[in-house]
Design an enzyme around this catalytic site. Structure first.
Site, PDB file in Angstrom:
ATOM      1  N   SER A  85       0.597  -1.121   0.014  1.00 44.36           N
ATOM      2  CA  SER A  85      -0.065  -0.061  -0.010  1.00 44.36           C
ATOM      3  C   SER A  85       0.996   1.198  -0.217  1.00 44.36           C
ATOM      4  O   SER A  85       1.720   1.512  -0.993  1.00 44.36           O
ATOM      5  CB  SER A  85      -0.962   0.028   1.277  1.00 44.36           C
ATOM      6  N   ASP A 114     -10.427  -4.817  -4.340  1.00 44.79           N
ATOM      7  CA  ASP A 114      -9.307  -3.634  -3.684  1.00 44.79           C
ATOM      8  C   ASP A 114     -10.261  -2.335  -3.779  1.00 44.79           C
ATOM      9  O   ASP A 114     -10.128  -1.642  -4.868  1.00 44.79           O
ATOM     10  CB  ASP A 114      -7.908  -3.650  -4.129  1.00 44.79           C
ATOM     11  N   HIS A 121      -8.038  -5.453  -0.060  1.00 47.92           N
ATOM     12  CA  HIS A 121      -6.837  -4.787  -0.172  1.00 47.92           C
ATOM     13  C   HIS A 121      -5.433  -5.515   0.494  1.00 47.92           C
ATOM     14  O   HIS A 121      -4.500  -5.258  -0.209  1.00 47.92           O
ATOM     15  CB  HIS A 121      -7.106  -3.294   0.629  1.00 47.92           C
TER      16      HIS A 121
END
Length: 272
Positions: free
Chosen positions: A107, A214, A244
């Site tokens: 991320s 996601d 995610h």
């Protein structure tokens, strides 16, 4: 026998908490770069999988995250977070000078890891990106247009199909559950722009893993960023219905096996 070590070092914005899982005879050094609002403690199972694969594993809690010093989730310049990761790598390599280095970022950590690879790619063997924030992130663009960012926490259900992951995240006192900060949002936008302007990762072997469901960092926006940095050795893995946090998904064993297989391929290839 595994040796686990915790220590602190002086980062750009105060004391940074670091941790290592030391393999007695490591084949490579794995560097974990965690995401926004979380901490390295959420990656224990990832570290163990890499350890079982023959890695010595290291990572930090970014400044303002987890056990590190600093105002929570405040980042004035992401180049400082990249510098902290570089300090960690240099420290770890002092004991493992000949080991290949694999950087693994999730991320926000995927963004930091990508920038690290652009600046220090000559010192690493491979890059792994999990749901990275790259290219066009609509949530960021929306927040930049607000005078005041609302106090709306991340929905834990968007992390994984495993409800226990969401519950653990919501109950974790080291996770930030408050709003984004304007300074951080602006720094984030500058970092994304710097990555796009810098461009290709060249011949660096890169694995990009992303969940097709996601909703936090949608695939389509990241794909724009991947095209901007794409080098000559990119492997993409998309997981249907995954959310995610692919390392915390219901098929996490499959995802981690993809990572270790990719590392095996890189380690067995002739030197670049």
């Amino acid at each position: 026998m595994t040796v686990t070590r915790r220590w602190e070092f002086a980062g750009r914005d105060g004391a940074v908490a670091a941790r290592s899982w030391r393999h007695p005879e490591p084949r490579y050094l794995a560097v974990l770069v965690h995401g926004y609002g979380e901490h390295l403690g959420r990656y224990e199972h990832v570290a163990r999988a890499l350890l079982d694969h023959g890695a010595t594993v290291v990572g930090v809690d970014h400044a303002g995250h987890g056990l590190s010093a600093g105002e929570r989730v405040l980042v004035a310049d992401f180049e400082d977070r990249v510098a902290d990761v570089h300090s960690l790598v240099e420290d770890a390599r002092a004991d493992h000078r000949d080991l290949p280095v694999v950087v693994i970022g999730h991320s926000m950590g995927g963004m930091i890891a990508t920038r690290y690879a652009q600046l220090h790619g000559e010192g690493i063997a491979a890059l792994v990106l999990s749901g990275p924030v790259l290219g066009r992130w609509e949530a960021l663009e929306a927040m930049r247009g607000l005078d005041e960012i609302p106090d709306v926490p991340i929905d834990p259900s968007t992390l994984s199909r495993d409800p226990q992951v969401g519950r653990a995240y919501a109950d974790d006192p080291l996770v930030w559950h408050g709003p984004f900060k304007k300074v951080t949002v602006e720094a984030w936008a500058r970092c994304l722009d710097a990555i796009t302007r810098h461009g290709s990762l060249g011949a660096l072997p890169t694995l990009w893993v992303h969940g097709e469901d996601d909703r936090l960092v949608p695939y389509e926006g990241t794909a724009v960023g991947i095209e901007a940095v794409r080098g000559t050795d990119l492997t993409e893995r998309r997981h249907a219905e995954a959310r995610h946090e692919v390392f915390n998904e219901t098929n996490s064993d499959e995802v981690l096996a993809e990572v270790t297989a990719f590392v095996d391929r890189v380690l067995s290839a002739p030197a670049r």
